[in-house]
Design an enzyme around this catalytic site. Structure first.
Site, PDB file in Angstrom:
ATOM      1  N   CYS A 171     -40.415 -13.529  33.335  1.00  6.65           N
ATOM      2  CA  CYS A 171     -39.254 -12.768  32.859  1.00  6.65           C
ATOM      3  C   CYS A 171     -38.234 -13.668  32.170  1.00  6.65           C
ATOM      4  CB  CYS A 171     -38.593 -12.024  34.020  1.00  6.65           C
ATOM      5  SG  CYS A 171     -39.739 -10.918  34.839  1.00  6.65           S
ATOM      6  N   HIS A 172     -37.721 -14.650  32.883  1.00  7.98           N
ATOM      7  CA  HIS A 172     -36.648 -15.463  32.317  1.00  7.98           C
ATOM      8  C   HIS A 172     -36.944 -16.951  32.417  1.00  7.98           C
ATOM      9  CE1 HIS A 172     -34.945 -11.567  33.417  1.00  7.98           C
ATOM     10  NE2 HIS A 172     -34.414 -11.663  32.223  1.00  7.98           N
ATOM     11  N   GLY A 173     -38.234 -17.283  32.556  1.00  5.37           N
ATOM     12  CA  GLY A 173     -38.652 -18.671  32.457  1.00  5.37           C
ATOM     13  C   GLY A 173     -38.327 -19.553  33.637  1.00  5.37           C
ATOM     14  N   SER A 174     -38.056 -18.979  34.797  1.00  7.54           N
ATOM     15  CA  SER A 174     -37.867 -19.818  35.970  1.00  7.54           C
ATOM     16  C   SER A 174     -39.212 -20.438  36.327  1.00  7.54           C
ATOM     17  CB  SER A 174     -37.367 -18.995  37.160  1.00  7.54           C
ATOM     18  OG  SER A 174     -36.099 -18.495  36.879  1.00  7.54           O
TER      19      SER A 174
END
Lengths: 224, 397
Positions: A171-174
């Site tokens: 989703c947000h590159g974590s």
């Protein structure tokens, strides 16, 4: 407002439609009563609102399920593989680590880019507060919920370019290392949660119960 | 204060504050209203409670035949405060019907249905019918034994109607028998009806505010001194009444929950076994008694529904120029007889059918119809014609 010469005592309307107010009436006691009534009414509405909002809390799944533990057989799991099991409706990653992965966790300087390399934040039971964040070094067990906004991170199995493997949230590159520790250049604020785990035998583990930390409650951790 | 609200930015574009003040605070009310005029306020509050508790129940309810019963059990036992919200809903229905019947009886007694308030009366009766529809649909939802068989009986009764009966029952069922499809439809019907009721209530109040409320004397107030502003005079009076109403409501749901529901509705619906006695809820028992009193399927249905539909014609059936029963001694006795007939029908409908109750229901049904079709049109012919002129002379309103 034009006052009539002799204001009538009766309350009604004058010809303009405005209410006639008799200045001789002392309204102090009436104002107190009005405010008290209004206050009591508000208290009543709040009291009544409570059960309605309370009902939105619904029921806890654990109050109804007979068993809160899941036994997992990992005899078929080869080093570098992981399987996903469901515990309390959460995806739980069970991985068998390669020697390279274990080495990467202990490699000097590996701590540098991690947010919480020593697992100081309560994201795991006490028996998993160690360098490998699990009960035994070879087996890692993590709840697969990204601590950023709750997506399920993808598992990158060990490969020729990345001997250890790890997790990346789409989703947000974590991203997280193989022990579920969050890297500091990505949005996820905490390490992946570790469920309570007991090794029943070398190839069987029980999720939901921790022998090393029996009082551990997954609801007490920082974030899931 | 009034000047500011009439010239403000909002007021010049959307004068809601001013019209609210005109319609609900300064509204001229007759000053001689008695406590029977409180029931409109009671009905409003009961409706609010029903809609709010209904929405919160719908959040946890599942309209399928496999889960409906258990989801209601779960609301009662597992959902936080679920038992309270469901009691509020069940108790609210009884409070609503009780207030509704008294509200209607009040209007019959004081002639509130007469010109110029025919539309207030008709919108009110539409509300009665919608509330009955909502209550019936809602009763099916818990999918208990009584729900299931009550619905089966009513839907089969509908089939007796010539021409429309079969298609109507097919539309309700949507299947060969009462099952998942029908339950889902009844759930939607129940939910939608609630909002239709709110809409018609708005119409009911709007028509009332055009013509103004009736009063116990049945004579329009002629001078400003004969009226009082709604606020604070009637807000206070309604508030006091509401305290009593809510106390009875609370007493009912906290201390007497058993009298609101029949035990057999806590048994899951079984399409293979009918309970020994089919018992309607108390608010439907007068109509159920009429249905049973007639030895004909279609005749019973027509007389039972006709007993409500008859009320729509009351403004034109009553030929008397005098509005309030207070000034009509004979009509007063005849009307008390009609109230007694309704109560007797209610008692008869809530008991197993025996010879005695059967004849009481028949006599009461005949009287109910006779009151509206014979007494109301014919009584004015034998009433003392001087009565009206003397009322107008002596009353200050």
């Amino acid at each position: 407002m034009q006052e009539p010469e002799n204001p009538p005592i009766s309350v009604g309307k004058d010809t303009t439609g405005d209410r006639i107010i008799d200045d001789d009436i002392d309204t102090k006691r009436r104002d107190v009563l009005t405010k008290l009534t209004f206050g009591a009414g508000c208290a009543g509405v709040c009291a009544l609102a409570y059960p309605f909002l309370d009902s939105l809390n619904g029921t806890r799944a654990s109050a109804f399920d007979e068993s809160d533990v899941v036994d997992v057989d990992i005899s078929m799991l080869r080093p570098g593989q992981q399987k996903v099991v469901q515990w309390r409706n959460w995806p739980v990653f069970v991985q068998r680590r390669t020697p390279e992965a274990l080495a990467s966790l202990q490699a000097p300087g590996a701590d540098r880019d991690l947010r919480d390399p020593a697992s100081r934040v309560l994201q795991q039971p006490r028996d998993a507060t160690n360098w490998h964040r699990s009960v035994v070094p070879e087996i890692g067990v993590y709840i697969g919920i990204c601590t950023h906004l709750g997506c399920v991170p993808n598992y990158n199995a060990p490969s020729a370019t990345d001997l250890a493997g790890g997790y990346v949230c789409p989703c947000h590159g974590s991203h997280f290392d193989i022990a579920g520790r969050a890297f500091s250049d990505a949005p996820a604020p905490y390490n992946l949660p570790v469920p309570p785990v007991t090794m029943l035998s070398a190839n069987t583990l029980r999720i939901g119960l921790s022998k090393g930390d029996p009082t551990f409650d997954i609801n007490d951790i920082q974030q899931i | 204060m009034s000047n500011r609200s009439q010239t403000g930015w909002l007021a010049s574009r959307f004068p809601i504050a001013a019209s609210f003040r005109r319609q609900y605070l300064d509204f001229a009310m007759p000053r001689n209203l008695n406590y029977l005029w409180n029931f409109g306020a009671f009905l409003t509050i009961a409706l609010v409670f029903l809609v709010v508790s209904g929405i919160f129940l719908a959040i946890n309810y599942t309209p399928t035949i496999t889960s409906a019963f258990s989801s209601v059990e779960k609301i009662d036992r597992a959902i936080a405060s679920g038992w309270f919200i469901r009691s509020l809903h069940i108790g609210g229905v009884s409070m609503l019907f009780a207030a509704l019947y008294i509200h209607i009886a009040r209007s019959l007694y004081y002639g509130s249905y007469k010109a110029p308030r025919e539309l207030v009366w008709i919108t009110g009766l539409c509300l009665l019918i919608l509330v009955m529809l909502a209550a019936f649909a809602g009763y099916i939802l818990p999918w208990g034994q009584m729900s299931f068989w009550g619905a089966t009986v009513v839907i089969n009764a509908l089939k007796a109607l010539p021409l429309v009966g079969t298609p109507l029952s097919n539309w309700l069922l949507g299947d060969s028998s009462l099952g998942d499809v029908a339950l889902h439809r009844f759930f939607i019907l129940h939910f939608v009806t609630a909002f239709a009721i709110i809409g018609i209530v708005t119409l009911h109040v709007a028509t009332l505010h055009v013509v103004g409320p009736n009063n116990p004397a049945g004579i329009e107030p002629r001078r400003p001194e004969a009226t009082l502003p709604f606020h604070p005079y009637y807000t206070t009076k309604d508030g006091l009444g509401l305290c009593l109403f809510l106390m009875i409501y609370a007493g009912l749901i906290f201390f007497l929950p058993d009298i609101l529901t029949l035990a057999s509705n806590y048994v899951e619906a079984n399409p293979l076994v009918t309970p020994r006695d089919i018992m309607p809820e108390w608010y439907f028992s007068p109509f159920y008694a009429i249905l049973r009193a007639v030895p004909s399927k279609l005749g019973g249905l027509l007389l039972a529904s006709g007993s409500v539909l008859l009320l729509f014609f009351t403004p034109w059936l009553d030929r008397s120029p005098i509005r309030s029963a207070r000034h009509r001694p004979r009509m007063r006795w005849a009307l008390r007889g009609a109230f007694l007939a309704f109560i007797l029908l209610g008692l008869a409908g809530s008991r197993p059918l025996t010879e005695g109750w059967l004849w009481i229901s028949r006599a009461a049904t005949i009287y109910w119809y006779a009151y509206f079709l014979l007494v109301l049109p014919l009584l004015p012919r034998i009433e003392n014609p001087n009565a009206m002129s003397s009322i107008q002379d002596t009353h200050c309103l």
